[in-house]
Design an enzyme around this catalytic site. Structure first.
Site, PDB file in Angstrom:
ATOM      1  N   GLU A   1     -20.672  10.177   7.854  1.00 23.48           N
ATOM      2  CA  GLU A   1     -21.404  10.612   9.048  1.00 23.48           C
ATOM      3  C   GLU A   1     -22.907  10.530   8.835  1.00 23.48           C
ATOM      4  O   GLU A   1     -23.437  11.168   7.923  1.00 23.48           O
ATOM      5  CB  GLU A   1     -21.034  12.051   9.404  1.00 23.48           C
ATOM      6  CG  GLU A   1     -21.778  12.576  10.621  1.00 23.48           C
ATOM      7  CD  GLU A   1     -21.514  14.054  10.895  1.00 23.48           C
ATOM      8  OE1 GLU A   1     -21.791  14.494  12.015  1.00 23.48           O
ATOM      9  OE2 GLU A   1     -21.063  14.759   9.973  1.00 23.48           O
TER      10      GLU A   1
ATOM     11  N   GLU B   1     -18.937  20.825  17.833  1.00 22.50           N
ATOM     12  CA  GLU B   1     -19.645  21.277  16.644  1.00 22.50           C
ATOM     13  C   GLU B   1     -21.040  21.743  17.062  1.00 22.50           C
ATOM     14  O   GLU B   1     -22.052  21.104  16.764  1.00 22.50           O
ATOM     15  CB  GLU B   1     -19.732  20.170  15.590  1.00 22.50           C
ATOM     16  CG  GLU B   1     -20.197  20.705  14.239  1.00 22.50           C
ATOM     17  CD  GLU B   1     -20.508  19.616  13.233  1.00 22.50           C
ATOM     18  OE1 GLU B   1     -20.310  19.849  12.036  1.00 22.50           O
ATOM     19  OE2 GLU B   1     -20.945  18.520  13.639  1.00 22.50           O
TER      20      GLU B   1
END
Length: 255
Positions: A135, A232
């Site tokens: 990521e 998130e």
């Protein structure tokens, strides 16, 4: 459209098994977490079994205080691989579907080589059923993080050319650093293993800020994405009080 609660931020004031139950009560379809290792895996598995929620993923540990992952740090291979082994063991125990292998603060060709080598180790050590994710993190929140852009991540995945290695596409991080989120998401779709989101620029709930998530969610659905999207975001208070976006989306899908 399905949604996953990231319990690294949502209901983070509760023990992880209780947070899983809270996510279920709130109507989420799945959960994911950051670093669950202080909670016995059996307790997490019991809460998942009780609620029927899948655990989508977890992260490898950050390392020492002030660090943000180990896998791109030259000379730290033993620690990085121990962290990968730890994540694999926990993921297997709780039935997690993916592991985010955190790169850490590093740069340059040696860091690139270390990251590739540790990712290859992870793929060899990890069961095929578990996806490995990388990521990019934005430069504002994580200055100096090795993996900074989706282009860099795509090039790394091409270099690896391994099955079960995917991109974690976080709309928040991409929005903060690169912009043009929907276009980038569409172009990278074959590489993406998980999608996360939060408001830009404050990382709050997706009901405000620079990005219209009603539009983003519609475009993701139009691309044929059917797996849960990861919420998130930082609630800044009671997680339950930030779920208006989720209830509105559910009502929209029923109308």
């Amino acid at each position: 459209m399905k949604f996953s609660a990231n319990l690294g931020f949502l209901w983070a004031d509760r023990p992880l098994p209780d947070a899983i139950r809270a996510a279920h009560a709130a109507g989420f379809d799945a959960v994911e977490c950051h670093w669950p290792y202080d909670t016995p895996a059996a307790e997490v598995r019991a809460a998942l079994d009780q609620t029927g929620l899948p655990m989508l993923g977890l992260n490898t540990i950050r390392g020492n205080p002030g660090e943000n992952g180990l896998s791109a740090l030259p000379g730290r291979e033993a620690e990085a691989r121990a962290a990968i082994d730890q994540a694999i063991a926990y993921a297997v125990a709780v039935g997690a579907q993916a592991i985010h292998v955190m790169a850490g603060f590093a740069e340059g060709p040696e860091a690139h080589a270390a990251f590739l080598a540790n990712l290859r180790y992870a793929r060899t050590a990890c069961p095929d059923a578990i996806t490995l994710l990388i990521e990019p993190l934005n430069r504002h929140d994580a200055p100096g993080y090795f993996l900074r852009t989706t282009d860099q991540a795509a090039a790394l995945l091409a270099d690896l050319d391994l099955p079960g290695m995917k991109l974690m596409f976080d709309c928040y991080h991409v929005g903060r650093t690169e912009g043009d989120v929907v276009t980038r998401l569409a172009a990278l779709l074959p590489l993406i293993g998980h999608i996360q989101f939060a408001a830009v620029p404050d990382r709050g709930a997706p009901d405000h800020g620079e990005m219209d998530y009603n539009y983003v969610f519609d475009r993701i659905a139009a691309l044929g994405w059917s797996r849960p999207l990861g919420a998130e975001y930082k609630p800044g208070g009671s997680s339950d009080d930030t779920l208006g976006w989720l209830h509105a989306r559910r009502s929209q899908s029923l109308s």
